[in-house]
Design a protein around this motif. Sequence first.
Motif, PDB file in Angstrom:
ATOM      1  N   GLY A   1       0.817  -1.203   0.000  1.00  0.00           N
ATOM      2  CA  GLY A   1       0.000   0.000   0.000  1.00  0.00           C
ATOM      3  C   GLY A   1       0.851   1.253   0.000  1.00  0.00           C
ATOM      4  O   GLY A   1       2.041   1.219   0.314  1.00  0.00           O
ATOM      5  N   ARG A   2       0.215   2.355  -0.372  1.00  0.00           N
ATOM      6  CA  ARG A   2       0.919   3.638  -0.458  1.00  0.00           C
ATOM      7  C   ARG A   2       0.184   4.710   0.355  1.00  0.00           C
ATOM      8  O   ARG A   2      -1.039   4.646   0.498  1.00  0.00           O
ATOM      9  CB  ARG A   2       0.961   4.127  -1.915  1.00  0.00           C
ATOM     10  CG  ARG A   2       1.613   3.158  -2.870  1.00  0.00           C
ATOM     11  CD  ARG A   2       3.115   3.134  -2.699  1.00  0.00           C
ATOM     12  NE  ARG A   2       3.709   2.303  -3.727  1.00  0.00           N
ATOM     13  CZ  ARG A   2       3.987   2.746  -4.969  1.00  0.00           C
ATOM     14  NH1 ARG A   2       3.727   3.986  -5.317  1.00  0.00           N
ATOM     15  NH2 ARG A   2       4.525   1.935  -5.842  1.00  0.00           N
ATOM     16  N   ASN A   3       0.945   5.708   0.792  1.00  0.00           N
ATOM     17  CA  ASN A   3       0.353   6.832   1.530  1.00  0.00           C
ATOM     18  C   ASN A   3      -0.730   7.540   0.714  1.00  0.00           C
ATOM     19  O   ASN A   3      -1.634   8.154   1.265  1.00  0.00           O
ATOM     20  CB  ASN A   3       1.419   7.882   1.864  1.00  0.00           C
ATOM     21  CG  ASN A   3       2.509   7.351   2.756  1.00  0.00           C
ATOM     22  OD1 ASN A   3       2.410   6.232   3.242  1.00  0.00           O
ATOM     23  ND2 ASN A   3       3.536   8.141   2.975  1.00  0.00           N
ATOM     24  N   ASP A   4      -0.605   7.523  -0.616  1.00  0.00           N
ATOM     25  CA  ASP A   4      -1.572   8.248  -1.453  1.00  0.00           C
ATOM     26  C   ASP A   4      -2.863   7.459  -1.669  1.00  0.00           C
ATOM     27  O   ASP A   4      -3.715   7.860  -2.451  1.00  0.00           O
ATOM     28  CB  ASP A   4      -0.938   8.644  -2.788  1.00  0.00           C
ATOM     29  CG  ASP A   4      -0.549   7.438  -3.652  1.00  0.00           C
ATOM     30  OD1 ASP A   4      -1.007   6.314  -3.361  1.00  0.00           O
ATOM     31  OD2 ASP A   4       0.220   7.629  -4.610  1.00  0.00           O
ATOM     32  N   GLY A   5      -3.030   6.323  -0.984  1.00  0.00           N
ATOM     33  CA  GLY A   5      -4.312   5.626  -1.017  1.00  0.00           C
ATOM     34  C   GLY A   5      -4.373   4.448  -1.970  1.00  0.00           C
ATOM     35  O   GLY A   5      -5.400   3.782  -2.063  1.00  0.00           O
ATOM     36  N   ARG A   6      -3.271   4.173  -2.679  1.00  0.00           N
ATOM     37  CA  ARG A   6      -3.336   3.077  -3.645  1.00  0.00           C
ATOM     38  C   ARG A   6      -2.905   1.741  -3.025  1.00  0.00           C
ATOM     39  O   ARG A   6      -2.037   1.693  -2.168  1.00  0.00           O
ATOM     40  CB  ARG A   6      -2.422   3.369  -4.839  1.00  0.00           C
ATOM     41  CG  ARG A   6      -2.995   4.421  -5.785  1.00  0.00           C
ATOM     42  CD  ARG A   6      -2.025   4.726  -6.892  1.00  0.00           C
ATOM     43  NE  ARG A   6      -0.758   5.217  -6.384  1.00  0.00           N
ATOM     44  CZ  ARG A   6       0.407   5.060  -7.012  1.00  0.00           C
ATOM     45  NH1 ARG A   6       0.470   4.429  -8.155  1.00  0.00           N
ATOM     46  NH2 ARG A   6       1.510   5.555  -6.488  1.00  0.00           N
ATOM     47  N   VAL A   7      -3.552   0.673  -3.499  1.00  0.00           N
ATOM     48  CA  VAL A   7      -3.050  -0.678  -3.281  1.00  0.00           C
ATOM     49  C   VAL A   7      -2.395  -1.032  -4.617  1.00  0.00           C
ATOM     50  O   VAL A   7      -3.005  -0.862  -5.672  1.00  0.00           O
ATOM     51  CB  VAL A   7      -4.195  -1.670  -2.989  1.00  0.00           C
ATOM     52  CG1 VAL A   7      -3.628  -3.063  -2.754  1.00  0.00           C
ATOM     53  CG2 VAL A   7      -5.008  -1.208  -1.800  1.00  0.00           C
ATOM     54  N   VAL A   8      -1.150  -1.495  -4.580  1.00  0.00           N
ATOM     55  CA  VAL A   8      -0.402  -1.674  -5.816  1.00  0.00           C
ATOM     56  C   VAL A   8       0.115  -3.111  -5.881  1.00  0.00           C
ATOM     57  O   VAL A   8       0.521  -3.684  -4.870  1.00  0.00           O
ATOM     58  CB  VAL A   8       0.783  -0.679  -5.860  1.00  0.00           C
ATOM     59  CG1 VAL A   8       1.600  -0.856  -7.123  1.00  0.00           C
ATOM     60  CG2 VAL A   8       0.281   0.756  -5.757  1.00  0.00           C
ATOM     61  N   ALA A   9       0.093  -3.693  -7.088  1.00  0.00           N
ATOM     62  CA  ALA A   9       0.711  -5.013  -7.319  1.00  0.00           C
ATOM     63  C   ALA A   9       1.885  -4.825  -8.268  1.00  0.00           C
ATOM     64  O   ALA A   9       1.743  -4.242  -9.347  1.00  0.00           O
ATOM     65  CB  ALA A   9      -0.297  -5.985  -7.919  1.00  0.00           C
ATOM     66  N   LEU A  10       3.068  -5.285  -7.842  1.00  0.00           N
ATOM     67  CA  LEU A  10       4.264  -5.182  -8.679  1.00  0.00           C
ATOM     68  C   LEU A  10       4.708  -6.581  -9.091  1.00  0.00           C
ATOM     69  O   LEU A  10       4.475  -7.551  -8.373  1.00  0.00           O
ATOM     70  CB  LEU A  10       5.417  -4.544  -7.893  1.00  0.00           C
ATOM     71  CG  LEU A  10       5.197  -3.198  -7.220  1.00  0.00           C
ATOM     72  CD1 LEU A  10       6.469  -2.792  -6.464  1.00  0.00           C
ATOM     73  CD2 LEU A  10       4.821  -2.137  -8.232  1.00  0.00           C
TER      74      LEU A  10
END
Length: 313
Positions: free
Chosen positions: A128-137
């Motif tokens: 997760g990111r501070n800007d609200g995104r859940v991200v898959a790398l």
Amino acid sequence: MPNEIDAAPEGFTLTNQGRTFTPFATEPVLYKPLAGVNWPPTAYDPDSHLLYICANDRIGGASREAENSPPTHTESWMGGTFNLTNIPARGLFVAMDLTTHKIKWSQQWQYSCSAGSIVTGGGLIIHGRNDGRVVALDKDSGNKLWEFQTDAGVNGTASTFMHEGNQYIAIISAGSLYSTGKHGDSVWLFSLNGEMEPLVEASATSPAAPASLRPTAVAPVNVVEPIAGYTANLDSGRQIYTTLCTTCHGPTGEGGHQGGVPLIDKELNLGHIMTTATFGRNTMPGFATAYTREQLQDVGTFIVEEIMPTAKQ
Ligand code: HEC
């Protein structure tokens, strides 16, 4: 993580290239007190032997008061001042090969890394990111494969599990005390066959200049005035105080952790409290993205009406 400062910030001369153990005296010196692996859990992939590290890089400084004398060998001593600069902090996410101790890939963000990560058997890093995104790398290259915008900072660590043949990812979106993201209160469950659109436009929670990029060492240029005619909600103010401000300022305003100064036995007016809570000051973070002006007026009024008078009795 570079342990020294590669170029001196304007107006400063570096001592010892700003390395971590640079000694300081009454003159502040700059170094990197907040550079390194952050607290959130790291993920490890047993197949590739890569460890996925969440790290931060920030220049700060320290100085001591003139009257402090060094301790004898039987004493300990704590004192001095920890200073932050207005040089932007950055977050780093790094894949390190534990068999060679070499970095396989890394990427930097314009805000702190404040979330743990997991790596799945299918080769995804979820975080997760501070800007609200859940991200898959992609676990081998770090390339982004998918993202989903939630309504608050994502600072918890995801969980994954199988249920009736489907793999699910569960993660909390709520912001956190130390990151600059918006605060919220939701749990998300994702599956490969989900169809929901992101909750909000990415731009709504990814401002061009996240709070971590705003200068913190200079006095705020803007002043937040109380909203005329607004009647503060003391219950909301008490709740914000006890969930957030207490950590650093103590339950009754006596001061506490992280250098939080006492809020009692001094005259603080509402505008000053709201301004400080909005923009932050030195090591105190600003909460402009976490709370509305009304909510900051609630907590400011709570401090003026319930915290400050108690101390005077
Ligand atoms: C992470 C720790 C931290 C948190 C959380 C925090 N503060 Fe602070 N606060 C500080 C520090 C450190 C200072 C002193 C800053 C400085 O160097 O001037 C400070 C200073 C202040 C001041 C200025 C006091 C003065 O003497 O002028 C006010 C007002 C204040 N904080 C209000 C709040 C409120 C309201 C909240 C909750 C919404 C809050 N703070 C949350 C750390 C914190």
